[in-house]
Design an enzyme around this catalytic site. Structure first.
Site, PDB file in Angstrom:
ATOM      1  N   LYS A   1       0.854  -1.184   0.000  1.00  7.70           N
ATOM      2  CA  LYS A   1       0.000   0.000   0.000  1.00  7.70           C
ATOM      3  C   LYS A   1       0.886   1.227   0.000  1.00  7.70           C
ATOM      4  CE  LYS A   1      -4.508   1.023   0.479  1.00  7.70           C
ATOM      5  NZ  LYS A   1      -5.687   0.335  -0.027  1.00  7.70           N
TER       6      LYS A   1
ATOM      7  N   GLY B   1     -21.099   6.613   4.783  1.00 10.99           N
ATOM      8  CA  GLY B   1     -20.231   7.053   3.690  1.00 10.99           C
ATOM      9  C   GLY B   1     -20.834   6.720   2.337  1.00 10.99           C
ATOM     10  N   VAL B   2     -21.311   7.757   1.627  1.00 12.85           N
ATOM     11  CA  VAL B   2     -21.937   7.526   0.313  1.00 12.85           C
ATOM     12  C   VAL B   2     -21.014   8.092  -0.760  1.00 12.85           C
ATOM     13  CG1 VAL B   2     -24.172   7.497  -0.835  1.00 12.85           C
ATOM     14  CG2 VAL B   2     -24.070   8.103   1.573  1.00 12.85           C
ATOM     15  N   GLY B   3     -19.764   7.601  -0.762  1.00 14.01           N
ATOM     16  CA  GLY B   3     -18.771   8.067  -1.731  1.00 14.01           C
ATOM     17  C   GLY B   3     -18.671   7.110  -2.901  1.00 14.01           C
TER      18      GLY B   3
HETATM   19  P1  NAD Z   1     -14.554   7.816  -0.995  1.00 11.48           P
HETATM   20  O1  NAD Z   1     -13.591   8.775  -0.426  1.00 11.48           O
HETATM   21  O2  NAD Z   1     -15.009   7.958  -2.391  1.00 11.48           O
HETATM   22  O3  NAD Z   1     -15.883   7.793  -0.097  1.00 11.48           O
HETATM   23  C1  NAD Z   1     -15.866   7.816   1.290  1.00 11.48           C
HETATM   24  C2  NAD Z   1     -17.053   8.634   1.739  1.00 11.48           C
HETATM   25  O4  NAD Z   1     -17.106   8.612   3.164  1.00 11.48           O
HETATM   26  C3  NAD Z   1     -16.970  10.098   1.316  1.00 11.48           C
HETATM   27  O5  NAD Z   1     -18.172  10.495   0.715  1.00 11.48           O
HETATM   28  C4  NAD Z   1     -16.703  10.836   2.620  1.00 11.48           C
HETATM   29  O6  NAD Z   1     -17.245  12.136   2.639  1.00 11.48           O
HETATM   30  C5  NAD Z   1     -17.405   9.922   3.603  1.00 11.48           C
HETATM   31  N1  NAD Z   1     -16.956  10.069   4.994  1.00 11.48           N
HETATM   32  C6  NAD Z   1     -15.722  10.367   5.475  1.00 11.48           C
HETATM   33  N2  NAD Z   1     -15.736  10.399   6.819  1.00 11.48           N
HETATM   34  C7  NAD Z   1     -17.004  10.091   7.185  1.00 11.48           C
HETATM   35  C8  NAD Z   1     -17.643   9.943   8.438  1.00 11.48           C
HETATM   36  N3  NAD Z   1     -16.997  10.124   9.590  1.00 11.48           N
HETATM   37  N4  NAD Z   1     -18.947   9.615   8.455  1.00 11.48           N
HETATM   38  C9  NAD Z   1     -19.638   9.430   7.306  1.00 11.48           C
HETATM   39  N5  NAD Z   1     -19.081   9.559   6.087  1.00 11.48           N
HETATM   40  C10 NAD Z   1     -17.776   9.889   6.030  1.00 11.48           C
HETATM   41  O7  NAD Z   1     -13.918   6.374  -0.732  1.00 11.48           O
HETATM   42  P2  NAD Z   1     -14.379   4.979  -1.374  1.00 11.48           P
HETATM   43  O8  NAD Z   1     -13.534   4.682  -2.544  1.00 11.48           O
HETATM   44  O9  NAD Z   1     -15.868   4.972  -1.502  1.00 11.48           O
HETATM   45  O10 NAD Z   1     -13.937   3.973  -0.235  1.00 11.48           O
HETATM   46  C11 NAD Z   1     -14.691   3.827   0.944  1.00 11.48           C
HETATM   47  C12 NAD Z   1     -14.020   2.813   1.860  1.00 11.48           C
HETATM   48  O11 NAD Z   1     -13.923   1.560   1.194  1.00 11.48           O
HETATM   49  C13 NAD Z   1     -12.568   3.177   2.262  1.00 11.48           C
HETATM   50  O12 NAD Z   1     -12.332   2.690   3.562  1.00 11.48           O
HETATM   51  C14 NAD Z   1     -11.741   2.403   1.274  1.00 11.48           C
HETATM   52  O13 NAD Z   1     -10.447   2.120   1.768  1.00 11.48           O
HETATM   53  C15 NAD Z   1     -12.547   1.154   1.150  1.00 11.48           C
HETATM   54  N6  NAD Z   1     -12.328   0.446  -0.106  1.00 11.48           N
HETATM   55  C16 NAD Z   1     -12.503   1.089  -1.289  1.00 11.48           C
HETATM   56  C17 NAD Z   1     -12.274   0.401  -2.476  1.00 11.48           C
HETATM   57  C18 NAD Z   1     -12.514   1.036  -3.820  1.00 11.48           C
HETATM   58  O14 NAD Z   1     -12.525   0.312  -4.812  1.00 11.48           O
HETATM   59  N7  NAD Z   1     -12.714   2.329  -3.899  1.00 11.48           N
HETATM   60  C19 NAD Z   1     -11.852  -0.947  -2.426  1.00 11.48           C
HETATM   61  C20 NAD Z   1     -11.695  -1.567  -1.199  1.00 11.48           C
HETATM   62  C21 NAD Z   1     -11.917  -0.851  -0.031  1.00 11.48           C
END
Ligand code: NAD
Length: 354
Positions: A80, A181-183
């Site tokens: 990582k 988290g709706v990202g």
């Molecule tokens: P992202 O940054 O697009 O979305 C994360 C969302 O969480 C954002 O909208 C952010 O505003 C919100 N957030 C942050 N702090 C918060 C809180 N305290 N309460 C509520 N919401 C909060 O990230 P992502 O790509 O959607 O990834 C989300 C999680 O999944 C991360 O932990 C990431 O490591 C994990 N993950 C992602 C992937 C991938 O393919 N993107 C793969 C495996 C694991």
């Protein structure tokens, strides 16, 4: 505490710190294991409060990648990277090009991709300096691009398997799911859940994200600090890690925890607390492997979309195997998964060297 003495160190092969004076890049690459193949894992950009927070995070994430890749049957080891910077501030292509040169210096022992705070566009800038990068903008007909939707697909399938196992329900109609988290991943997970008739409760620190969820699927919006304790059937953490601990677990009302976030448990013993409370925890690195499966197929450039989807469809069966072992042996699911992952790394490695 020295790095070798940190509990997160856990026999890492290599940790490299890098600073680029021209662009201000400060980055760390951690390679936990290359026993099964080159270490692969995304690059997180985050405004860490201290460099020791960054070291701790990269070590936890990189060990997680070793376990994730092994459990997903990928010929990848675990690694990582973190870039210490605020992703909300304007990013420059030069910064990611400098990061690309850093990645290139490993000669293929580490393969990077996007993670929280980085995007496919950032990886395109990385790709100008190294070929050891995946998660690039998708070309017509190719496999690849943003891994987020593929991670969401795997989480959705895994969540259904957990609901079936713990709640005995064959479908998601009217099931209450609290999504933190709706990202990138959370949005696509909500979409799939809503299609199946689930009732969504959502929280995000970005108002625009929750407003969109309310508008598109009628999701109920709650404050970020309240989402874990909602009266829901499933809690789906899709923001950051270390959200399940001695304070939050006793107040959890959902009977299933199934979400995308990495390192959801603050400590291993939090898995025991969930198990003792009758909460079925889908180990994070097993359920959220859809993205790295996509990255793997993109990197090797020989697969079709159907092959990627078929590989992701293997996630629920792996989870159900873990759930069954956990029930049979009366052990937490995270302990079962860790043991299986370590065994896969050892057995896979002995096959490779035999
Ligand atoms: P992202 O940054 O697009 O979305 C994360 C969302 O969480 C954002 O909208 C952010 O505003 C919100 N957030 C942050 N702090 C918060 C809180 N305290 N309460 C509520 N919401 C909060 O990230 P992502 O790509 O959607 O990834 C989300 C999680 O999944 C991360 O932990 C990431 O490591 C994990 N993950 C992602 C992937 C991938 O393919 N993107 C793969 C495996 C694991």
């Amino acid at each position: 505490m020295g790095v070798f003495e940190m509990p997160e160190f856990d026999r890492h092969e290599e940790i490299v710190f890098h600073q680029d004076a021209g662009t201000g890049l400060r980055a760390i690459v951690a390679i936990h294991s290359t026993l099964l193949g080159p270490a692969a894992g995304g690059c997180r950009m985050w405004a860490y409060l201290s460099s020791s927070d960054a070291v701790s995070d990269v070590l936890r994430l990189s060990r997680g990648m070793s376990y994730k890749n092994a459990m997903a049957n990928l010929a990848f080891g675990g690694g990582k990277a973190v870039i210490i910077a605020d992703p909300k501030r304007p990013k420059t292509p030069e910064l990611f090009e400098a990061y690309g040169r850093f990645v290139n210096s490993f000669g293929g022992r580490y393969i990077t991709a996007e993670d929280v705070g980085t995007t496919t566009a950032d990886m395109e800038n990385v790709a100008r300096q190294t070929r050891y990068v995946s998660g690039l903008a998708r070309h017509a007909g190719d496999v690849g691009g943003d891994p987020g939707p593929k991670t969401a697909l795997g989480v959705y399938l895994g969540l259904k398997a957990a609901v079936k196992f713990r709640l005995g329900r064959p479908d998601l109609q009217d099931l209450r799911v609290a999504v933190q988290g709706v990202g990138g991943v959370g949005y696509h997970l909500c979409r799939l859940l809503a299609q199946d008739g689930a009732r969504l409760i959502v929280a995000d620190v970005r108002a625009a994200a929750t407003e969109r969820a309310a508008e598109e699927w009628g999701a109920v919006v709650v404050a970020a600090q309240d989402i874990i304790h909602q009266d829901a059937d499933v809690f789906a953490p899709c923001a950051l890690g270390a959200i399940l601990d001695a304070q939050s677990i006793p107040r959890l009302r959902a009977k299933v925890v199934a979400g995308a976030a990495n390192n959801q448990l603050t400590l291993d013993r939090d898995g025991l607390a969930l198990h003792s409370a009758g909460v079925l925890y889908a180990p994070d690195y097993v359920i959220n492997a859809g993205g790295i499966i996509n990255v793997f197929h993109e990197y090797h450039g020989v697969s079709s979309e159907a092959q990627v989807q078929a590989a992701i469809a293997g996630i629920p069966a792996r989870l159900t195997d873990i759930f069954e072992r956990s029930r049979r042996e009366n052990r937490p699911t995270n302990a079962v998964a860790d043991e299986l992952a370590r065994a896969r790394i050892e057995v896979g490695h002995s096959r490779l060297v035999a």
